[in-house]
Scaffold this motif. Structure first.
Motif, PDB file in Angstrom:
ATOM      1  N   LEU A  15     -87.218  -3.134  14.084  1.00 10.76           N
ATOM      2  CA  LEU A  15     -87.445  -3.354  15.507  1.00 10.76           C
ATOM      3  C   LEU A  15     -86.994  -4.732  15.971  1.00 10.76           C
ATOM      4  CD1 LEU A  15     -90.957  -1.656  15.946  1.00 10.76           C
ATOM      5  CD2 LEU A  15     -88.649  -0.654  16.077  1.00 10.76           C
ATOM      6  N   ASP A  19     -87.834  -6.754  22.159  1.00  7.93           N
ATOM      7  CA  ASP A  19     -87.405  -5.483  22.755  1.00  7.93           C
ATOM      8  C   ASP A  19     -86.621  -5.681  24.049  1.00  7.93           C
ATOM      9  OD1 ASP A  19     -88.729  -4.051  20.752  1.00  7.93           O
ATOM     10  OD2 ASP A  19     -90.631  -4.151  21.848  1.00  7.93           O
ATOM     11  N   GLN A  90     -80.710   0.085  15.226  1.00  4.99           N
ATOM     12  CA  GLN A  90     -81.807  -0.558  14.508  1.00  4.99           C
ATOM     13  C   GLN A  90     -82.029   0.010  13.109  1.00  4.99           C
ATOM     14  OE1 GLN A  90     -84.907   0.237  17.476  1.00  4.99           O
ATOM     15  NE2 GLN A  90     -84.883  -1.925  18.052  1.00  4.99           N
ATOM     16  N   LYS A 172     -91.065   2.622  11.347  1.00  5.69           N
ATOM     17  CA  LYS A 172     -90.672   1.525  12.224  1.00  5.69           C
ATOM     18  C   LYS A 172     -91.219   0.205  11.673  1.00  5.69           C
ATOM     19  CE  LYS A 172     -90.600   4.447  16.350  1.00  5.69           C
ATOM     20  NZ  LYS A 172     -91.159   4.667  17.710  1.00  5.69           N
TER      21      LYS A 172
END
Length: 311
Positions: A15, A19, A90, A172
């Protein structure tokens, strides 16, 4: 909850640090600059020592090894992160993630061992100067380096094998590289063995080197303070200044990240803090040794002069 078997896992998602799409170019530029500085700075150290016969001593042999290890440690995580940002992808493969975990452990723990060996080298040089060349011979230097690297490789492989037995429900990873602690948090399997190995390794690669370095410098400071002349004391402290700065940076940032992970209310903040130990020390080490060491500055000056005269 039904768990996913590890054989069904094909990739993880990193991640990253943010973001926000608007911050991605800034993050890419920052990490690319830091990586290029790390590579160029450590390569300059290696070339300067290799080209100057006056620096072919145990102290600088360990410094070259440290610089090469810093290049490897940075290369295990930063380039993949830059590719992910540039491609806006990612993902990292399952095997790639486990390989990255193992390599980070190998090079990170090897760096800790090298700092301990370098502290012992300074102890012998200051406390037993007449026997220095006898004690710190080439055979012992190579043996200490290879033994440390072998132990680090075995530990990295051990954790890589232990991770193979884990199952995952969440793929994740709230980080910019595959960090062992983050991977273990994602598993639904029993991690008792993994945690035991981590705590044992923390003593071997963390507590023991720190204790050894502190003990070495207790003897070093005691020996320096007994020197009759102020010039001798200054030379003694300046000899150890670079190494002490690197030790403080490496262990200080590691301790700071550990404390921040305990008090941080999000994994993202812990990931940002981890930059301080996974990228910054490897970038700063060449500057510390080149700026605080007169012999290194002279070797770098001669190296740059030869390069410019050839152009």
């Amino acid at each position: 909850m039904e768990s996913r078997n590890q054989t069904a896992v094909s990739e993880f998602l990193l991640l990253g640090l943010t973001d926000d799409p608007e911050l991605q170019p800034l993050t890419f530029s920052l990490f690319l600059s830091m990586y290029l500085v790390t590579i160029s700075g450590n390569l300059m150290i290696i070339l300067a020592v290799s080209s100057d016969s006056h620096l072919h001593t145990p102290m600088y042999l360990f410094l070259v090894t440290l610089s090469f290890n810093d290049i490897c440690l940075s290369t295990t995580s930063v380039p993949h992160m830059l590719v992910n940002i540039q491609t806006q992808d990612q993902s990292i493969s399952y095997s790639g993630c486990l390989t990255q975990v193992s390599l980070v452990l190998v090079f990170g723990n090897f760096e800790s061992c090298l700092l301990l060996i370098m502290a012992y080298d300074r102890y012998v040089a200051i406390c037993h100067p007449l026997r220095y060349t006898v004690i710190m011979n080439l055979h012992l230097c190579v043996l200490l380096s290879l033994a440390s690297l072998s132990i680090s490789i075995m530990y990295g492989l051990l954790h890589g094998l232990l991770l193979l037995r884990l199952s995952f429900t969440d793929l994740k990873i709230p980080h910019f590289f595959c960090e062992l602690a983050q991977i273990i948090r994602l598993t639904c399997s029993d991690t008792l063995i993994d945690n035991i190995v981590i705590y044992v390794a923390a003593c071997i690669f963390g507590a023991f080197p720190v204790f050894g370095i502190m003990l070495s410098y207790i003897y070093i400071v005691s020996s320096i303070l007994r020197m009759p002349s102020a010039e001798g004391k200054y030379k003694g402290f300046s000899t150890c200044g670079s190494h002490l700065s690197v030790v403080t940076l490496f262990y200080g940032t590691g301790l700071g990240v550990y404390i921040s992970s305990l008090i941080a209310n999000s994994s993202k903040k812990a990931a940002v803090a981890s930059v301080m130990y996974s990228v910054v020390p490897q970038m700063m080490n060449p500057f510390i040794y080149s700026l605080r060491n007169r012999d290194m500055k002279e070797a770098l000056r001669r190296l740059l002069y030869r390069r410019t005269s050839l152009l």
